[in-house]
Design a protein around this motif. Structure first.
Motif, PDB file in Angstrom:
ATOM      1  N   LEU A 175      18.460  17.805  21.436  1.00  0.00           N
ATOM      2  CA  LEU A 175      17.831  17.672  20.129  1.00  0.00           C
ATOM      3  C   LEU A 175      18.155  18.926  19.339  1.00  0.00           C
ATOM      4  O   LEU A 175      17.454  19.941  19.445  1.00  0.00           O
ATOM      5  CB  LEU A 175      16.311  17.504  20.281  1.00  0.00           C
ATOM      6  CG  LEU A 175      15.913  16.219  21.019  1.00  0.00           C
ATOM      7  CD1 LEU A 175      14.426  16.201  21.310  1.00  0.00           C
ATOM      8  CD2 LEU A 175      16.276  14.985  20.203  1.00  0.00           C
ATOM      9  N   ARG A 180      17.143  13.212  10.555  1.00  0.00           N
ATOM     10  CA  ARG A 180      16.739  13.429  11.949  1.00  0.00           C
ATOM     11  C   ARG A 180      15.469  12.663  12.264  1.00  0.00           C
ATOM     12  O   ARG A 180      15.342  12.038  13.318  1.00  0.00           O
ATOM     13  CB  ARG A 180      16.497  14.936  12.207  1.00  0.00           C
ATOM     14  CG  ARG A 180      17.743  15.771  12.231  1.00  0.00           C
ATOM     15  CD  ARG A 180      18.722  15.353  13.310  1.00  0.00           C
ATOM     16  NE  ARG A 180      18.175  15.604  14.631  1.00  0.00           N
ATOM     17  CZ  ARG A 180      18.347  14.808  15.675  1.00  0.00           C
ATOM     18  NH1 ARG A 180      19.024  13.695  15.561  1.00  0.00           N
ATOM     19  NH2 ARG A 180      17.825  15.109  16.838  1.00  0.00           N
ATOM     20  N   LEU A 228      15.133  10.114  15.380  1.00  0.00           N
ATOM     21  CA  LEU A 228      14.407  10.603  16.560  1.00  0.00           C
ATOM     22  C   LEU A 228      13.646   9.538  17.345  1.00  0.00           C
ATOM     23  O   LEU A 228      13.720   9.513  18.582  1.00  0.00           O
ATOM     24  CB  LEU A 228      13.450  11.719  16.145  1.00  0.00           C
ATOM     25  CG  LEU A 228      14.104  13.103  16.076  1.00  0.00           C
ATOM     26  CD1 LEU A 228      13.174  14.105  15.433  1.00  0.00           C
ATOM     27  CD2 LEU A 228      14.498  13.569  17.471  1.00  0.00           C
TER      28      LEU A 228
END
Lengths: 289, 1011
Positions: B85, B244, B248
């Motif tokens: 990540l 993002r 995610l």
């Protein structure tokens, strides 16, 4: 008298039985009731007559701003009634110059005289084969040489009218229509304007039609056509007044004669020795009084 | 040609400046829409992330700790490789459950529970109050609360003992170990993301105390077999970009599925992502709604200005045509004077649009993110310019098409063309279609309808349509009034009406003023309704000014603790939401009804005063509990074997009695192992009941099918001798409530406990000793009609519908309300531990939360009305409404500018007319009236029509505009605004227009007096 030897660049004008009717909510108004008028190329004439006689209507028709309700208006070889709006617009930009009543109404107040003249020349400038005088030359012609940068508000009244004339002749038209160029001018101003008109006519051979109330202007122009009740009633030439026989054979009596013989009066017409005599009668075969 | 155009601009610089300014506004409005949308979306993202808890920004991975390994060095090798990540910070750690710390090793067995915890980079995130941070093995840092309670200081030695759960009990998991206290700590910031949302400082849900920090190297030195390794992957705010956040949830779910056998992966990031995306989507939908009408108004104002200007230039245009200038040049001359200021306005408007949005964003949210100057909005500026130029051409088309002679004469223009009518009809049709589309779109309670397509424009289209229709009536009505007024000698107002009826731009001015007024009223209504809805939701769904969330506990603990800290019942109330097993049963709120009057925020929408509700729900005379005061419990019971069992050996079973201290907390279970026989007496010691312990239930934990029934004849005590539950009570069915699967037959002089008929899957039977009669009184909101709900023990209990409320606090319009104590008194089984809250009223002291902690409650979180209100204000719709208000205000300013323009163009001619009338004897007073009402009448009519237009738009679209970004609201938001909130701003705008009209009238009078 016009100089017969001068080269003529003007347009001839012919009106045959021209009728114009204004249609309004309150009813129709016959402004012109059959006008017959011929103007030779290069001639200068004045249109005179009382208010409401049809002078402005006639000049509006000659300018192509309206089409006649009936009859024919010929400017040179152009029949105004048969031209399209675009053709009339082109004609006004090249062949017909118009000077509106009120000098300031002919000029853009925020543009210089040269710029106003330039604007009036744009159409002609785009036409092939047309040679135009530059604005300074035109201003010289009307006696305003050297004032190309002036704004109309900076000029005295007489000069303003001449500036309006300059714009009117800017495109080198063959016909110049001028509406009341000497109203609100003093004698000197009037003379300047008339002189300018004469100069234009003399140098360019432009046919000039002037609407005016001023009889002296009519005399100076050499020919004055009186419009009365929508018809050509009389003409003045070389200081002499003439009644005019209309195309339908009618003739308008001078106003001072009309006072003695009101409408409805019967006349016998005697013709002898090349003259025509009108003898009033009472309609019952009796001898004239 | 260009020189001529510049001459025009110099000569008529006033109009050029007007068109330039209008162009700036039009371009700024067109650009501001997308810029504001970006800014609102950025704000929605930033505010939500800033407010996000560390738990919401963390992906937490948990796995078993290998006892032999050094810390979690290898536990996450696989995961850290795959948990890619970018931009996230990783913190490894681990936990061991221990009892301790204690100074005396011998006390460690009975010490409270805590946890040994290690984490990467610990020393950077704690404040060392005394001693120093960890530096090696067998060192520990203890919290200041623990140090104070245990009297431990830095340098001292402590003992801890690893514990593990086994067969439902906590047992030792090794030998005690001694650690040296290196220092006493306090967390630098308990809520920072570093801690990954793990509850190290307010105790865990297992009831553990403040944690003890150790170095990873200490782990293998502490004997244990069970431990937990943790990995917290924390997202710093900059890493959570919209892209993002969108990706995610999918990545986390993929990891979760891939590693479900090895790791437990949890995260609240998906919920945060969903909240942010919803907020951004709504902000993106709603914000442009504000600026489209403003852009349209400014374009219309340009049309007005151009129209007026072109009328004033009719003679000039006629003159140019008279000179035979080509059509193309005439159009260029006419349009150039307007086009050049518009072109000049584009870059200025572009920058102004960005600056305005940046200013609003900075003022409201303290950041201009999203409103930075960029080229992204160029297409909108180009579109605004194109529309403005098209409007210019449209505005001059009719004049340029007139015959030259009419232009020169200044004659009357033609009547309103069919094109104008067609345009108005088109707007009306669009408005109707858009309204229908919006009404047919789905909507969620408190959420947004689908605003895509035409529906986005409904409010603006409807107000414009109303304005156009109303403007059609303006001239005829003005004409009628003029005739009447002049006939009856009202010269001043008559002249004014004549002016209105004959002024070329009266209708357009009316439309401009009407739309601006309507826009402002509509936005005021929207703002007020949103404010009402937010306030209602905040107060109803929060329930009380402050709400403290506790770790799971049982109802007696919650009630006892709140009564201890607030014996008068002035500011603390225990509350829980009881989960319902039946999906048709609405949620149920159990509250300590004795405190309903003083603690929750009581709204008029609830419909019944809290005193009446408390009376309806409060338990009646309770049944006398069965209380044990001895040190030994005696039960007389018998086991009846299943007939035909065939076994000759006596059938045995276990029997348990459960007690709770009358003046304390906790549960005491007294077990009788292997009872058998027909009727025998069994005894067991019961420590700690000298002050009284209440019998709460009888359990047969392992009943087999060999047993037909267990009969309890009497429950007594020794030391002192006495009867706890006599035979008569055991035989009274109203004193007992059987749990699911249990049949309790009372009435044979004893209590028979057996399997419920037909049930074969359970071996545990339970009978509750109740102290309040069934059915349980409840209050209802909504349509619930069933006769039973799920209680705190997971068992169904009959209810009595005593009251009907409009709403239930917290749960809204479809819920059940019950008294917590009454429910607890009717339990058939032991209550399951569940989340409780303590609601704190206005009178709660500032240290209320500390008092609750001192009373033994484990506080997990605190929120309240202020926090909930702030959270709602961060949502997209709340952000968007602020831009709406700014756009509406600009619309009013534009309208004032339009009024000024019309009056300036009018003034010369009108002044001349009035001066001429003055010369003919018109009185000053009449002139004043004529001047004033020429403008004031249009203003008043437009404002009234605008209010009507706003009402129409609101009736059609008001309930479809979103107020909340989520669907968590349990209320129907109000549909209609409070009239002062609408009339106030509308009247203020109207007052501004009246002032402008008065000023215009004064300038006209002055010009007339000077003419």
């Amino acid at each position: 008298m016009r100089d017969e030897t001068r080269a003529t660049a003007g347009l001839a004008v012919n009106c045959r039985r021209v009728v114009h009717i204004y249609r309004g909510e309150a009813g129709d108004v016959v402004a012109l009731a059959g006008v017959d008028l011929s103007i030779a190329a290069g001639e200068m004439i004045a249109l005179v007559g009382p208010s409401g006689s049809g002078k402005s209507t006639l000049i509006t028709l000659l300018a192509g701003l309206m089409r006649p309700s009936a009859g024919r208006v010929m400017i040179g070889t152009y029949d105004i009634g048969k031209l399209s709006d675009a053709e009339i617009s082109r004609l006004r930009g090249t062949q017909i110059g118009v000077v509106l009543q009120g000098a300031a109404r002919n000029l853009l107040p925020y543009a210089s005289l040269s710029r106003n003249i330039w604007l009036a020349q744009t159409r002609a400038a785009a036409t092939k084969g047309v040679r135009l005088d530059d604005p300074e030359r035109i201003l010289d012609l009307v006696g305003l040489g050297g004032q190309g940068d002036a704004l109309v508000g900076q000029l005295p009244p007489g000069a303003r009218q001449r500036a309006a004339l300059a714009v009117g002749i800017a495109a080198g038209p063959g016909l110049l229509l001028v509406d009341e160029p000497t109203s609100q001018l003093d004698t000197a101003g009037r003379d300047e304007v008339v002189h300018a008109l004469e100069t234009v006519n003399a140098e360019r051979g432009t046919t000039i039609v002037v609407v005016t109330h001023d009889g002296e202007v009519g005399e100076r122009l050499g020919r004055a056509v009186t419009i009365r009740d929508g018809r050509v009633g009389a003409e003045g030439r070389g200081g002499q007044d003439f009644a005019v026989v209309a195309g339908d054979g009618t003739i308008q009596l001078p106003p001072e004669v009309l006072g003695d013989f009101p409408p409805g009066t019967l006349f016998t017409v005697d013709r002898s020795d090349g003259a025509v005599t009108l003898v009033p009668g009472d309609g019952d075969g009796a001898a004239p009084r | 040609m260009t020189a001529l155009v510049f001459s025009m601009l110099r000569a008529r610089w006033g109009q050029a400046l007007t068109v330039f300014l209008l162009g700036v506004v039009a371009v700024a409005a067109a650009v501001a829409g997308p810029v504001a949308s970006r800014a609102a979306q950025a704000a929605a993202l930033r505010l939500e992330i800033d407010a996000a808890t560390s738990q919401e920004r963390t992906v937490s991975v948990t796995t078993s700790l290998d006892p032999g390994q050094d810390g979690a060095a290898r536990a996450f090798d696989n995961v850290t490789k795959l948990l890619q990540l970018p931009g996230f910070d990783s913190v490894r750690g681990g936990e061991l459950l221990v009892s301790g710390p204690v100074a005396q090793p011998a006390e460690v067995i009975l010490a409270p529970l805590s946890r040994l915890v290690f984490r990467d980079h610990l020393c950077e995130h704690v404040v060392v109050l005394s001693g120093r941070c960890l530096s090696g093995s067998l060192e520990a840092m203890i919290g200041e609360e623990t140090a104070r309670r245990e009297g431990i200081s830095a340098g001292q030695s402590i003992t801890v003992l690893a514990r593990k759960a086994q067969d439902g009990e906590l047992v030792s998991d090794g030998r005690p170990v001694q650690l040296t206290v290196a220092g006493i700590y306090r967390p630098a910031d308990e809520r920072e993301a570093y801690w990954g949302g793990r509850r190290y400082f307010s105790a865990g849900e297992g009831g553990t105390d403040e944690v003890i920090f150790i170095a990873p190297s200490t782990v293998k030195l502490v004997e244990h077999t069970v431990g937990v390794a943790t990995l917290d992957v924390v997202a710093p705010a900059p890493a959570l970009t919209p892209e993002r956040l969108a990706a995610l949830p999918g990545e986390i779910e993929t990891m979760r599925r891939a590693y479900r056998d090895s790791y437990s992966i949890t995260s609240d990031l998906p919920a945060l992502a969903q909240r942010v995306q919803t907020g951004q989507r709504l902000a993106g939908q709603l914000v442009p709604v504000a600026f489209l009408p403003l852009a349209a108004i400014s374009i219309f104002a340009i049309y007005l200005a151009v129209g007026y200007g072109i009328v004033a230039r009719r003679h000039e245009l006629g003159l140019v045509a008279l000179r035979g200038v080509s059509r193309r040049r005439r159009w260029l001359l006419a349009a150039g004077e307007t086009a050049l200021p518009l072109l000049a306005a584009v870059p200025v408007g572009y920058v102004v649009g960005h600056l305005v949005v940046a200013g609003i964003a900075d003022l409201r949210w303290g950041s201009t993110q999203g409103a930075e100057l960029s080229l992204a909005s160029l297409p909108y500026a180009a579109a605004a310019l194109a529309v403005a130029l098209a409007v210019v051409l449209l505005g001059q088309r009719r004049v340029l098409a007139q015959p030259v002679v009419e232009l020169l004469r200044g004659g009357p223009r033609g009547r309103a063309a069919w094109q104008a009518f067609a345009l108005e009809a088109l707007v009306a049709v669009l408005a109707v279609v858009a309204t229908v589309q919006l009404r047919l779109a789905g909507t969620t309670r408190g959420g947004a309808a689908d605003l895509a397509g035409l529906g986005l424009l409904v409010p603006g289209l409807l107000t414009v349509a109303v304005a156009l229709v109303a403007s059609r009536a303006l001239l005829p009505v003005a004409g009628l009034f003029a005739r009447w007024a002049l006939r009856t000698g009202r010269l001043g107002t008559g002249l004014a009406a004549v002016q209105v009826a004959r002024r070329p731009g009266s209708q357009r001015l009316f439309v401009l003023l009407c739309v601006a007024s309507a826009m402002l009223a509509f936005v005021a209504a929207g703002t007020d309704v949103a404010e009402q809805a937010r306030e209602q939701r905040v107060l109803v769904q929060t329930g009380a000014p402050r709400v403290v969330t506790l770790a799971p506990t049982d109802p007696r603990v919650a009630i006892e603790a709140t009564h201890r800290v607030d014996p008068e019942g002035a500011w603390a109330m225990a509350v829980t939401t009881v989960p319902q097993s039946d999906p048709d049963t609405p949620p149920m709120l159990a509250v300590d009804a004795s405190r309903l009057v003083s603690v929750p925020v009581w709204r008029d929408e609830y419909g019944v005063p809290p005193q009446e509700v408390a009376r309806a729900l409060a338990p009646p005379q309770q049944l006398a509990p069965f209380v044990l005061t001895g040190d030994t419990v005696v039960v007389e019971a018998g086991v009846r074997p299943e007939p035909g069992g065939g076994s000759r050996a006596p059938v045995r079973t276990d029997l348990e009695l459960e007690f709770v201290p009358v003046n304390g907390l906790g549960t005491i279970t007294v077990a009788f192992r292997g009872i058998s026989g027909e009727r025998q007496r069994w005894t067991a010691p019961v420590p700690g009941c000298a002050e009284g312990c209440r019998l709460t239930g009888i359990t047969l934990p392992h009943l087999t099918r060999e047993v037909d029934a267990v009969t309890v004849y009497e429950i007594g005590q020794l030391g002192p001798t006495g009867v706890v539950a006599p035979a008569a009570a055991l035989a009274d069915a109203s004193r007992w409530r059987a749990a699911e699967g249990t049949s309790a037959v009372a009435g044979t002089g004893a209590l028979d406990i057996t399997f419920a008929p037909g049930l074969v899957s359970t071996t545990r039977l339970r009978v509750g000793a109740i102290t309040a009669p069934s059915p349980v009184p409840v209050a209802l909101a909504g349509d619930f009609a069933a006769g039973a709900v799920t209680s705190l023990d997971g068992q169904r209990v009959r209810v009595d519908h005593r009251l009907r409320l409009g709403m239930i606090p917290r749960l809204g319009i479809d819920a059940v309300l019950v008294d917590l104590a009454y429910l607890e008194a009717t339990l058939a089984d032991a209550p399951s531990r569940q989340r409780f809250e303590v609601w704190l009223g206005e009178a709660a002291p500032p240290d209320a939360v500390d008092r609750l902690r001192d009373a033994g409650l484990v506080v997990l979180d605190e929120t309240g009305v202020a926090q909930t209100r702030a959270a709602l204000l961060r949502q997209g719709p709340a952000l968007a409404i602020q831009f709406h208000a700014a756009a509406a205000l600009f619309g009013v300013l534009l309208a004032l500018g339009g009024l000024g323009l019309v009056s300036a163009v009018d003034r010369r001619q009108r002044a001349t007319e009035l001066a001429a009338l003055r010369v003919q004897g018109l009185r000053r007073r009449t002139l004043r009236r004529a001047a004033l009402w020429g403008y004031l009448s249009v203003v008043v009519a437009a404002c009234l029509a605008g209010l009507g237009g706003a009402a129409v738009a609101w009736a059609a679209a008001g309930d479809r505009l979103p107020i909340f970004a989520d669907t968590d609201t349990v209320l129907d938001p109000p549909n209609w605004p409070q009239w002062p909130a609408v009339v106030g701003p509308w009247a203020a705008a109207g007052a501004g227009m009246v002032l402008a009209a008065t000023l215009a009238a004064w300038l006209l009078r002055r010009a007339a007096n000077r003419a």
